[in-house]
Motif scaffolding. Structure first.
Motif, PDB file in Angstrom:
ATOM      1  N   GLU A  88      -0.595  15.914   7.245  1.00 51.49           N
ATOM      2  CA  GLU A  88      -1.328  14.512   7.800  1.00 51.49           C
ATOM      3  C   GLU A  88      -1.512  13.770   6.630  1.00 51.49           C
ATOM      4  OE1 GLU A  88      -5.236  13.003   9.966  1.00 51.49           O
ATOM      5  OE2 GLU A  88      -4.426  15.035  10.697  1.00 51.49           O
ATOM      6  N   GLY A 122       1.818  12.452   5.353  1.00 54.54           N
ATOM      7  CA  GLY A 122       2.173  11.182   6.285  1.00 54.54           C
ATOM      8  C   GLY A 122       1.651   9.920   6.066  1.00 54.54           C
ATOM      9  N   GLN A 123       0.200  10.206   6.040  1.00 53.96           N
ATOM     10  CA  GLN A 123      -0.580   9.099   5.791  1.00 53.96           C
ATOM     11  C   GLN A 123      -0.204   8.351   4.339  1.00 53.96           C
ATOM     12  OE1 GLN A 123      -4.533  10.201   5.779  1.00 53.96           O
ATOM     13  NE2 GLN A 123      -4.619  10.044   8.064  1.00 53.96           N
ATOM     14  N   GLU A 125       3.158   6.383   5.138  1.00 53.98           N
ATOM     15  CA  GLU A 125       3.028   5.259   6.021  1.00 53.98           C
ATOM     16  C   GLU A 125       2.198   4.209   4.955  1.00 53.98           C
ATOM     17  OE1 GLU A 125       2.976   2.924   9.033  1.00 53.98           O
ATOM     18  OE2 GLU A 125       3.672   5.150   9.215  1.00 53.98           O
ATOM     19  N   ARG A 126       1.234   4.446   4.213  1.00 48.72           N
ATOM     20  CA  ARG A 126       0.755   3.472   3.288  1.00 48.72           C
ATOM     21  C   ARG A 126       2.082   2.980   2.423  1.00 48.72           C
ATOM     22  NH1 ARG A 126      -0.517   3.617  -1.664  1.00 48.72           N
ATOM     23  NH2 ARG A 126      -0.360   6.159  -1.726  1.00 48.72           N
ATOM     24  N   ALA A 177       4.968   2.742   2.926  1.00 46.78           N
ATOM     25  CA  ALA A 177       6.100   2.036   3.702  1.00 46.78           C
ATOM     26  C   ALA A 177       5.282   0.567   4.080  1.00 46.78           C
ATOM     27  CB  ALA A 177       6.428   2.653   4.938  1.00 46.78           C
ATOM     28  N   THR A 178       4.065   0.530   4.272  1.00 46.95           N
ATOM     29  CA  THR A 178       3.363  -0.570   4.694  1.00 46.95           C
ATOM     30  C   THR A 178       3.287  -1.625   3.541  1.00 46.95           C
ATOM     31  OG1 THR A 178       2.022   0.637   6.247  1.00 46.95           O
ATOM     32  CG2 THR A 178       1.590  -1.778   5.523  1.00 46.95           C
TER      33      THR A 178
END
Length: 161
Positions: free
Chosen positions: A26, A29-30, A33-34, A36-37
């Motif tokens: 997780e 994944g975070q 995600e960070r 990619a953002t």
């Protein structure tokens, strides 16, 4: 320790290990995600800089060959064209290229080439005879315009690239 107690301890350890793996997955994944953002928040110039840096870090910069799929997917063709137009508009250094000249003015052109380069007579003559050729690199428009005008007066066709 009894067989049942050992089994419960093993199950607890397995659950703890699975929970740790889930948390690390997780967290990864975070993190992804960070990243990619943050990449999506970059403007087109920053995306370009990122792709250049990424290629260098990945060792994909050999021979300047473009690598398929390395551009950001959110950058559309219009944005890339706009970035290319901005890069052309920002060009500050030009190359002065001799495309052709009048044979009767060859000697005058050689003398003029010698006046704005550090070439000797033989080198300037050899350069002028290799038409089309680049006479001088890295000129600004202000530096190149007087040279171009003089060479055009002598019967040469010159362009800025």
């Amino acid at each position: 320790m009894s067989h049942c107690a050992a089994r419960c301890a093993t199950r607890s350890a397995t659950r703890l290990l699975n929970l740790t793996r889930a948390l690390s997955t997780e967290a990864r994944g975070q993190k992804i995600e960070r990243i990619a953002t943050e990449l999506l928040d970059l403007n087109s110039f920053e995306r370009h800089d990122f792709t250049v840096l990424w290629r260098l870090k990945m060792g994909l910069h050999r021979y300047g060959a473009p690598v398929a799929g390395m551009t950001m997917p959110s950058v559309g063709a219009a944005a890339r064209a706009e970035a290319g137009a901005a890069a052309v508009a920002e060009k500050m250094a030009f190359d002065l290229k001799l495309e052709k000249y009048d044979a009767a003015a060859k000697i005058k052109i050689i003398k003029e080439v010698r006046s704005f380069t550090d070439l000797g007579l033989k080198e300037a003559k050899d350069l002028v005879e290799k038409v089309p050729c680049v006479l001088k690199k890295g000129l600004t428009k202000e530096e190149a315009n007087p040279i171009m005008e003089k060479l055009k007066e002598l019967g040469a066709a010159v362009v800025l690239e």
